[in-house]
Design an enzyme around this catalytic site. Structure first.
Site, mmCIF file in Angstrom:
data_model
loop_
_atom_site.group_PDB
_atom_site.id
_atom_site.type_symbol
_atom_site.label_atom_id
_atom_site.label_comp_id
_atom_site.label_asym_id
_atom_site.label_seq_id
_atom_site.Cartn_x
_atom_site.Cartn_y
_atom_site.Cartn_z
ATOM 1 N N TYR A 3 34.959 15.397 4.981
ATOM 2 C CA TYR A 3 34.535 16.750 5.348
ATOM 3 C C TYR A 3 35.627 17.795 5.067
ATOM 4 O O TYR A 3 35.361 18.994 5.104
ATOM 5 C CB TYR A 3 34.140 16.839 6.831
ATOM 6 C CG TYR A 3 33.079 15.859 7.264
ATOM 7 C CD1 TYR A 3 32.317 15.150 6.336
ATOM 8 C CD2 TYR A 3 32.834 15.615 8.611
ATOM 9 C CE1 TYR A 3 31.361 14.231 6.739
ATOM 10 C CE2 TYR A 3 31.872 14.711 9.022
ATOM 11 C CZ TYR A 3 31.151 14.012 8.078
ATOM 12 O OH TYR A 3 30.202 13.103 8.482
ATOM 13 N N ARG A 10 23.501 28.491 19.117
ATOM 14 C CA ARG A 10 22.961 27.144 18.881
ATOM 15 C C ARG A 10 23.863 26.052 19.462
ATOM 16 O O ARG A 10 23.377 25.017 19.919
ATOM 17 C CB ARG A 10 22.772 26.928 17.383
ATOM 18 C CG ARG A 10 21.634 27.769 16.824
ATOM 19 C CD ARG A 10 21.557 27.597 15.333
ATOM 20 N NE ARG A 10 20.377 28.233 14.769
ATOM 21 C CZ ARG A 10 20.132 28.297 13.473
ATOM 22 N NH1 ARG A 10 20.998 27.774 12.598
ATOM 23 N NH2 ARG A 10 19.033 28.865 13.027
ATOM 24 N N HIS A 15 32.966 4.899 6.276
ATOM 25 C CA HIS A 15 31.953 5.953 6.122
ATOM 26 C C HIS A 15 30.686 5.433 5.427
ATOM 27 O O HIS A 15 29.568 5.743 5.865
ATOM 28 C CB HIS A 15 32.559 7.121 5.343
ATOM 29 C CG HIS A 15 31.936 8.436 5.630
ATOM 30 N ND1 HIS A 15 32.628 9.610 5.620
ATOM 31 C CD2 HIS A 15 30.662 8.783 5.946
ATOM 32 C CE1 HIS A 15 31.817 10.616 5.910
ATOM 33 N NE2 HIS A 15 30.619 10.136 6.106
ATOM 34 N N VAL A 20 27.395 26.266 13.393
ATOM 35 C CA VAL A 20 28.528 27.196 13.423
ATOM 36 C C VAL A 20 28.174 28.427 14.258
ATOM 37 O O VAL A 20 28.936 29.381 14.299
ATOM 38 C CB VAL A 20 28.959 27.612 11.991
ATOM 39 C CG1 VAL A 20 29.591 26.432 11.263
ATOM 40 C CG2 VAL A 20 27.795 28.186 11.192
ATOM 41 N N ASP A 65 32.935 14.779 15.899
ATOM 42 C CA ASP A 65 32.729 13.817 14.815
ATOM 43 C C ASP A 65 33.145 14.463 13.492
ATOM 44 O O ASP A 65 32.485 15.379 13.006
ATOM 45 C CB ASP A 65 31.246 13.417 14.759
ATOM 46 C CG ASP A 65 30.987 12.342 13.719
ATOM 47 O OD1 ASP A 65 31.059 11.160 14.072
ATOM 48 O OD2 ASP A 65 30.745 12.690 12.544
ATOM 49 N N LYS A 83 36.442 9.090 9.831
ATOM 50 C CA LYS A 83 35.859 8.055 8.957
ATOM 51 C C LYS A 83 36.679 7.897 7.692
ATOM 52 O O LYS A 83 37.205 8.880 7.162
ATOM 53 C CB LYS A 83 34.416 8.423 8.580
ATOM 54 C CG LYS A 83 33.596 8.922 9.745
ATOM 55 C CD LYS A 83 32.151 9.193 9.395
ATOM 56 C CE LYS A 83 31.460 9.930 10.522
ATOM 57 N NZ LYS A 83 31.642 11.395 10.515
ATOM 58 N N LYS A 105 25.396 19.582 14.380
ATOM 59 C CA LYS A 105 26.347 20.560 13.827
ATOM 60 C C LYS A 105 25.750 21.958 13.917
ATOM 61 O O LYS A 105 24.569 22.164 13.614
ATOM 62 C CB LYS A 105 26.617 20.215 12.356
ATOM 63 C CG LYS A 105 27.384 21.277 11.565
ATOM 64 C CD LYS A 105 26.473 22.174 10.742
ATOM 65 C CE LYS A 105 27.220 23.302 10.041
ATOM 66 N NZ LYS A 105 26.298 24.267 9.410
HETATM 67 N N1 LIG Z 1 28.088 9.238 8.596
HETATM 68 C C1 LIG Z 1 27.495 9.991 7.705
HETATM 69 O O1 LIG Z 1 27.296 9.598 6.544
HETATM 70 C C2 LIG Z 1 27.052 11.365 8.090
HETATM 71 C C3 LIG Z 1 26.229 12.108 7.216
HETATM 72 C C4 LIG Z 1 25.823 13.381 7.619
HETATM 73 C C5 LIG Z 1 26.208 13.880 8.863
HETATM 74 N N2 LIG Z 1 27.027 13.148 9.675
HETATM 75 C C6 LIG Z 1 27.493 13.666 10.991
HETATM 76 O O2 LIG Z 1 26.354 14.112 11.736
HETATM 77 C C7 LIG Z 1 26.550 15.477 12.105
HETATM 78 C C8 LIG Z 1 25.220 16.192 12.224
HETATM 79 O O3 LIG Z 1 24.463 16.072 11.037
HETATM 80 P P1 LIG Z 1 24.172 17.286 10.025
HETATM 81 O O4 LIG Z 1 25.221 18.296 10.200
HETATM 82 O O5 LIG Z 1 23.955 16.732 8.684
HETATM 83 O O6 LIG Z 1 22.746 17.803 10.478
HETATM 84 P P2 LIG Z 1 22.037 18.304 11.841
HETATM 85 O O7 LIG Z 1 23.011 18.348 12.964
HETATM 86 O O8 LIG Z 1 20.781 17.530 11.971
HETATM 87 O O9 LIG Z 1 21.605 19.777 11.446
HETATM 88 C C9 LIG Z 1 22.532 20.790 11.184
HETATM 89 C C10 LIG Z 1 21.746 21.981 10.614
HETATM 90 O O10 LIG Z 1 20.829 22.455 11.587
HETATM 91 C C11 LIG Z 1 21.144 23.804 11.945
HETATM 92 N N3 LIG Z 1 21.031 23.870 13.410
HETATM 93 C C12 LIG Z 1 21.861 23.356 14.341
HETATM 94 N N4 LIG Z 1 21.416 23.594 15.579
HETATM 95 C C13 LIG Z 1 20.261 24.292 15.444
HETATM 96 C C14 LIG Z 1 19.361 24.847 16.366
HETATM 97 N N5 LIG Z 1 19.554 24.729 17.667
HETATM 98 N N6 LIG Z 1 18.262 25.499 15.876
HETATM 99 C C15 LIG Z 1 18.069 25.632 14.552
HETATM 100 N N7 LIG Z 1 18.896 25.118 13.617
HETATM 101 C C16 LIG Z 1 20.001 24.459 14.064
HETATM 102 C C17 LIG Z 1 22.559 24.068 11.447
HETATM 103 O O11 LIG Z 1 22.708 25.397 10.994
HETATM 104 P P3 LIG Z 1 23.863 26.390 11.580
HETATM 105 O O12 LIG Z 1 25.195 25.734 11.426
HETATM 106 O O13 LIG Z 1 23.701 27.616 10.712
HETATM 107 O O14 LIG Z 1 23.490 26.655 13.003
HETATM 108 C C18 LIG Z 1 22.637 23.126 10.238
HETATM 109 O O15 LIG Z 1 22.067 23.742 9.097
HETATM 110 C C19 LIG Z 1 27.451 16.012 10.982
HETATM 111 O O16 LIG Z 1 28.029 17.264 11.274
HETATM 112 C C20 LIG Z 1 28.424 14.866 10.846
HETATM 113 O O17 LIG Z 1 29.375 14.901 11.900
HETATM 114 C C21 LIG Z 1 27.438 11.899 9.304
#
Ligand SMILES: NC(=O)c1ccc[n+]([C@@H]2O[C@H](COP(=O)([O-])OP(=O)(O)OC[C@H]3O[C@@H](n4cnc5c(N)ncnc54)[C@H](OP(=O)(O)O)[C@@H]3O)[C@@H](O)[C@H]2O)c1
Length: 278
Positions: A51, A237, A109, A233, A46, A76, A231
């Site tokens: 981004y 994880r 988006h 890196v 995604d 998006k 997400k």
């Molecule tokens: N449509 C929209 O408006 C919109 C908005 C926001 C996001 N998104 C999409 O949704 C995806 C996911 O959302 P997000 O990136 O905002 O948040 P998320 O996936 O809820 O959380 C990511 C955060 O959690 C940490 N993390 C990941 N796995 C973990 C684990 N197993 N244990 C502990 N911490 C962990 C990551 O750190 P590290 O990287 O350091 O591991 C990062 O800081 C985005 O990448 C994007 O593709 C869409």
């Protein structure tokens, strides 16, 4: 290798229910992160023009040696391209940056209700769908009243609505609205960017299941039917988040996690978010 189950969209296209999100993955880290995710078994990426890493996502997919048909790619439309012809041009750029002939899913988006007319934008997405350059089209951050306008005024029903959703923002009414119209729920920030992972209720479930907090929360999404793409890196994880298909949460644990809802957003409210980049 583990695989994700798929969800069938309203036009018959199958999407892996668990994918990999690349928001806030720096361009310099993206090839490595996506390559790792594809190695681990993710087959759904995604991304978004916003981004700034579509090129690197495309490079990693090409370098993986996987068949194009085996990787589901979502991108998006950025907020600055809502007018019809701008949207078509931006879509062309997205395909070119990704180095792909088609995307699997293309989304508006944000609805930007105070800025422009997303109905016109949706008609541009209908056009790229009809040209077979997007296998499915959908929206992101749409409230029910935004969706009602599309349902009333346009031909194609969005395949998905990608909305912020996690245990602190379960979005029950909007999820039900989407489902009642055959629109699949995609949950962004499924881990609330980590904020839910120390919650005592989640910790109880962790103690009972022996799984990590992230696995418990992602499993809760999967059992609710949400499509998710956490997400990270970090290799450990990325692996941890994918290993959620060999256990199940009980009805009681599902209900306890859903009760954590407190309407708490990590991102902006779509009704008032009207940011348009230069
Ligand atoms: N449509 C929209 O408006 C919109 C908005 C926001 C996001 N998104 C999409 O949704 C995806 C996911 O959302 P997000 O990136 O905002 O948040 P998320 O996936 O809820 O959380 C990511 C955060 O959690 C940490 N993390 C990941 N796995 C973990 C684990 N197993 N244990 C502990 N911490 C962990 C990551 O750190 P590290 O990287 O350091 O591991 C990062 O800081 C985005 O990448 C994007 O593709 C869409």
């Amino acid at each position: 290798m583990a695989t994700s189950p798929t969800v069938t969209l309203n036009n018959g296209v199958e999407i892996p229910q668990l994918g990999f999100g690349v928001f806030k993955v720096k361009p310099t880290e993206t090839v490595s992160a996506v390559t790792t995710a594809l190695r681990v078994g993710y087959r759904h990426i995604d991304t978004a023009e916003m981004y700034g890493n579509e090129k690197e996502v495309g490079l990693a997919i090409t370098a993986s040696g996987l068949d194009r048909d085996d990787v589901f790619v979502t991108s998006k439309l950025n907020n600055s391209h809502h007018p019809y012809s701008d949207a078509l041009a931006a879509f062309d750029r997205t395909l070119s940056d990704l180095g792909l002939e088609y995307v699997d899913l293309f989304l508006i988006h944000w609805p930007l209700p105070a800025v422009g007319d997303f109905v016109e934008t949706w008609r541009a997405l209908e056009s790229v769908y009809r040209d077979d350059r997007a296998r499915a089209i959908g929206v992101s951050n749409f409230h029910a009243d935004h969706l009602r306008r599309l349902l009333d005024e346009t031909e194609l029903v969005p395949a998905v609505n990608q909305i912020e959703a996690h245990p602190y923002l379960t979005q029950e009414p909007l999820r039900a609205f989407n489902a009642s119209h055959g629109i699949k729920n995609e949950a962004w920030s499924p881990l609330a960017r980590g904020r839910v992972l120390d919650d005592p209720t989640i910790k109880d479930v962790v103690d009972r299941t022996g799984r990590t907090a992230a696995q418990v929360v992602l499993r809760w999404h999967i059992q609710l039917g949400n499509i998710v793409f956490p997400k990270s890196v970090r290799l450990d994880r990325i692996e941890e988040n994918f290993n959620i298909f060999d256990f199940e949460l009980s009805g009681e644990d599902m209900a306890a996690i859903s009760k954590l809802d407190r309407g708490e957003r990590t991102g902006p409210d779509p009704d008032t978010f009207n940011y348009v980049p230069d």
